[in-house]
Design an enzyme around this catalytic site. Structure first.
Site, PDB file in Angstrom:
ATOM      1  N   GLU A  45       0.807  -1.225   0.000  1.00 24.12           N
ATOM      2  CA  GLU A  45       0.000   0.000   0.000  1.00 24.12           C
ATOM      3  C   GLU A  45       0.841   1.275   0.000  1.00 24.12           C
ATOM      4  O   GLU A  45       0.781   2.079   0.933  1.00 24.12           O
ATOM      5  CB  GLU A  45      -0.968  -0.026   1.178  1.00 24.12           C
ATOM      6  CG  GLU A  45      -1.938  -1.194   1.104  1.00 24.12           C
ATOM      7  CD  GLU A  45      -2.933  -1.237   2.257  1.00 24.12           C
ATOM      8  OE1 GLU A  45      -2.809  -0.429   3.189  1.00 24.12           O
ATOM      9  OE2 GLU A  45      -3.834  -2.095   2.208  1.00 24.12           O
TER      10      GLU A  45
ATOM     11  N   GLU B  62      -5.012  -8.666  -0.498  1.00 21.67           N
ATOM     12  CA  GLU B  62      -5.484  -8.320   0.853  1.00 21.67           C
ATOM     13  C   GLU B  62      -6.837  -7.639   0.801  1.00 21.67           C
ATOM     14  O   GLU B  62      -7.069  -6.746  -0.010  1.00 21.67           O
ATOM     15  CB  GLU B  62      -4.493  -7.389   1.571  1.00 21.67           C
ATOM     16  CG  GLU B  62      -4.927  -7.061   3.003  1.00 21.67           C
ATOM     17  CD  GLU B  62      -4.013  -6.046   3.673  1.00 21.67           C
ATOM     18  OE1 GLU B  62      -2.780  -6.158   3.509  1.00 21.67           O
ATOM     19  OE2 GLU B  62      -4.521  -5.124   4.342  1.00 21.67           O
TER      20      GLU B  62
END
Length: 722
Positions: A156, A245
């Site tokens: 991320e 995820e």
């Protein structure tokens, strides 16, 4: 005693017919293949949560009764090398069970970061050291008996509240220059919301793209409409696409299952729905949950959710875990997703998978009432189906075996997910058409080599018959292997080829493919466009997709589409330019159109393109029989898709004669095209060939020359002899 009146009987008939009326059909198309599945799993993050214990590892990665059957494990690359041993036992267990193990870093070591405006960022000067850091983790895991399938560059990078931020360009620069220092498949940075601006620069940079093996994405808050990724479909050939995820909800207990929250994220069935869309719309090859063990995850940790819900015992599978298990236990690594009717009725979702002749169908019913559904699987060799259901009262509970083949009706439990597992029994022959390929295209008349394989595990193949379309009489038979022949197709059309193999016991099975045979390429309406002149872009050659033009997606994206060339895949719109007519729209990078033309004379031409565009960085190119005429012509932002302007390219050399022009869209999608005009600016000097027999009073004029040079030679000779 029960008394039946006419009204009672009518009511019973209406109820019965109503049930039949609302039974929907889902069709499974086994020969229409999509992504290869790597598996389903979760992350173990031992720095934030303690490692799984032995029983939890077995529950997660075992595939016995009541176990979840996970086949993917994500591990955490700590910036502190002293912590790399945390969680190693779970990684070793999962790997030894055959699971794919991959790793993601949250932060580089502190000395490799800088702080900008209070945000931790990667220091580009540390790229080399960071590559060595990642490779050291790969080596550590290898020395512990775990061969990582991949390692990503950053978790991320676009959500750097608590970890390290990277710009998209920094990711490209790192991947291009340092990927070769990492002895493992490389995964892209993993955007927290599948933001395409994280991935577009990689896909559009050939050097960076060549160094990436897997694109990894998270789906936090990503709308279903944003799951498809056309640029990846266009440029990501040979690359894998993983969903690495997500959680559907982190506030509520993972066992919540009641009708009042059926459309809310806290309902455990939301996991099944979300996986369905990730597989079908996103074409992801994995689905990885955050985390494996937590009160809102796949295995319960025994803690309360803070919302008054009763926690389950620690170490027990949750309803969310069972929803994933409806996929992970039977859709194993190596299965291929095949096309299926995505939503045959409201809130009923279907996906299907195959490996060899085995078939798995997963059906989610998000209705709070039972639903009837017919499953139609043409061409399957399966003759009986096991079914397993998770609902309010069931946890991957096995139902009655369905003894049926290619079509059967089922009743789905209210608010449930059911998996239908079909394994081909020994004794049934198998057959596969290995050539031509599904949806392959040819030019009529065509002689098509047909190849096929047929086997029988407990006997012999007697013969293989071949049928066209829905005919019941074979047009060709093969009695000995290899089961190959040349198929003559004289006319254009769509053809369905069916191969049926028969064994020595009278059993049979079939395989079906469809092909397209197109008419030969030629000018639109049979009339060759002339140059000088104007060529309407919608008058591209006939011959079909892949021959006379290339269009990324079948059919048209225009709604409503005009009644013009409706049998083509090119996106044609009604044009509001001065002369009206039609224009080409919805063009995608790399698409092209061809035009058979005849140039009346060689010379220098100006070419004017009539275009419209709402955006920047659009380009087009034009070539003639493979010779480039105009490359990457810049298309301005005209401010609207029907706001037209001229773009002129001057002094283009064009040879006389018949030729095929190809117009190609550049690296950025979308430019609208109305027409192109050719105007002759200058003809070449007139030339002629003089042989040794041509002379004037002993003045040799041998060789290729033009008139002016020849005359000058004559006068020079006259002056000399005077």
């Amino acid at each position: 005693m029960l008394h039946f009146t006419e009204k009672n009987i009518l009511l019973i008939i209406l109820i019965f017919c109503s049930g039949l009326l609302y039974s929907q059909t889902a069709t499974i198309t086994l020969n229409s293949e999509n992504q290869v599945i790597r598996g389903f799993g979760g992350i173990n993050h031992p720095e934030w949560y303690s490692d799984l214990n032995a029983a939890e590892r077995e529950l997660a990665f075992g595939n016995g009764a009541g176990q979840l059957g996970l086949t993917v494990l994500r591990t955490y690359v700590s910036e502190n090398t002293n912590n790399w041993g945390l969680g190693i036992q779970t990684a070793q267990y999962a790997y030894n069970q055959g699971a794919y193990v991959f790793a993601s870093p949250w932060n580089p070591p502190a000395e490799m970061t800088i702080t900008v405006d209070g945000v931790k960022r990667i220091n580009p000067a540390s790229f080399s050291a960071y590559a060595e850091h990642l490779n050291s983790y790969v080596t550590y895991m290898r020395n512990q008996g775990v061969e990582l399938y991949a390692i990503s560059t950053q978790n991320e990078p676009d959500y750097a509240h608590d970890w390290t931020e990277w710009s998209p360009q920094e990711s490209v620069d790192f991947i291009k220059a340092y990927a070769d220092r990492i002895d493992c498949r490389l995964m892209s940075p993993e955007s927290f919301q599948y933001r395409k601006d994280v991935y577009d620069p990689i896909l559009n940079d050939p050097a960076a793209l060549a160094n990436v093996d897997i694109f990894g994405a998270h789906l936090y808050g990503t709308q279903y409409a944003d799951f498809p990724y056309p640029l990846f479909e266009q440029k990501g050939a040979g690359k894998e696409l993983w969903m690495t995820e997500v959680y559907t909800d982190s506030q509520y207990d993972a066992n919540l299952w009641n009708d009042g929250i059926i459309n809310q994220d806290q309902h455990a069935l939301k996991v099944a729905e979300h996986i369905h869309y990730a597989m079908v719309d996103g074409n992801f090859q994995t689905y990885v949950f955050w985390p494996i063990r937590r009160y809102y995850a796949l295995i319960h940790d025994g803690n309360a959710d803070g919302n008054g819900n009763t926690p389950a015992a620690a170490g027990t599978a949750t309803k969310r875990g069972y929803c994933m298990a409806q996929f992970s236990k039977w859709v194993r690594p190596g299965y291929i997703r095949v096309d299926a009717t995505k939503s045959p009725s409201t809130n009923v979702f279907v996906s299907a998978y195959k490996k060899d002749s085995d078939v798995v169908i997963v059906v989610v019913n998000k209705n709070t009432s039972t639903q009837s559904l017919t499953l139609d699987i043409p061409g399957t060799q399966v003759s009986s189906w096991e079914q397993y259901t998770t609902s309010a009262t069931k946890n991957i509970s096995q139902g009655n075996t369905i003894n049926a083949g290619s079509s059967f009706q089922v009743t789905l439990d209210a608010a449930s997910i059911t998996t239908f597992v079909g394994n081909v029994q020994a004794g049934i022959p198998t057959v596969e058409i290995t050539g031509p390929q599904e949806n392959e295209q040819f030019i009529a008349p065509a002689t098509i080599p047909v190849t096929s394989t047929a086997t029988d595990s407990d006997g012999t193949i007697e013969h293989v018959d071949f049928y066209l379309n829905n005919e019941t009489t074979p047009f060709h038979e093969e009695w000995t292997a290899p089961y190959d022949f040349n198929w003559d197709v004289p006319q254009a059309g769509t053809y369905q080829l069916r191969a049926v193999a028969y064994d020595n016991e009278g059993n049979s099975s079939e395989d079906i493919i469809s092909i397209q045979v197109n008419i030969p390429q030629g000018p639109y309406n049979g009339t060759i466009s002339t140059i000088p002149g104007t060529i309407e872009f919608e008058h591209f050659d006939v011959g079909g997709n892949g021959f006379a033009y290339y269009d990324v997606d079948a059919g048209t994206n225009v709604d409503p589409a005009p009644d013009f060339r409706t049998d083509e895949d090119v996106d044609i719109e009604t044009c509001t330019d001065t002369d009206g007519g039609y224009n080409i729209g919805y063009t995608m990078a790399g698409e092209w159109l061809e035009y058979t033309v005849n140039a009346a004379t060689s010379g220098t031409y100006d070419i004017t393109f009539r275009v419209a565009c709402e955006g920047d960085n659009r380009t087009i190119s034009l070539d003639s029989d493979g010779t480039l005429l105009a490359e990457n012509v810049a298309i301005p932002n005209t401010g609207g898709w029907q706001v037209w302007t001229d773009v002129t390219i001057e002094n283009v050399e064009l040879q006389a004669g018949e030729q095929i022009l190809r117009l190609t869209i550049g690296d950025t999608d979308y430019v609208n095209l109305n027409y192109m005009s050719f105007s002759l600016q200058e003809e070449p000097p007139l030339t002629f060939e003089l042989t040794s027999g041509w002379n004037l009073i002993g003045c040799p004029l041998e060789g290729s020359t033009n008139i002016e040079t020849a005359l000058q030679s004559v006068w020079d000779y006259v002056d000399m002899v005077k």
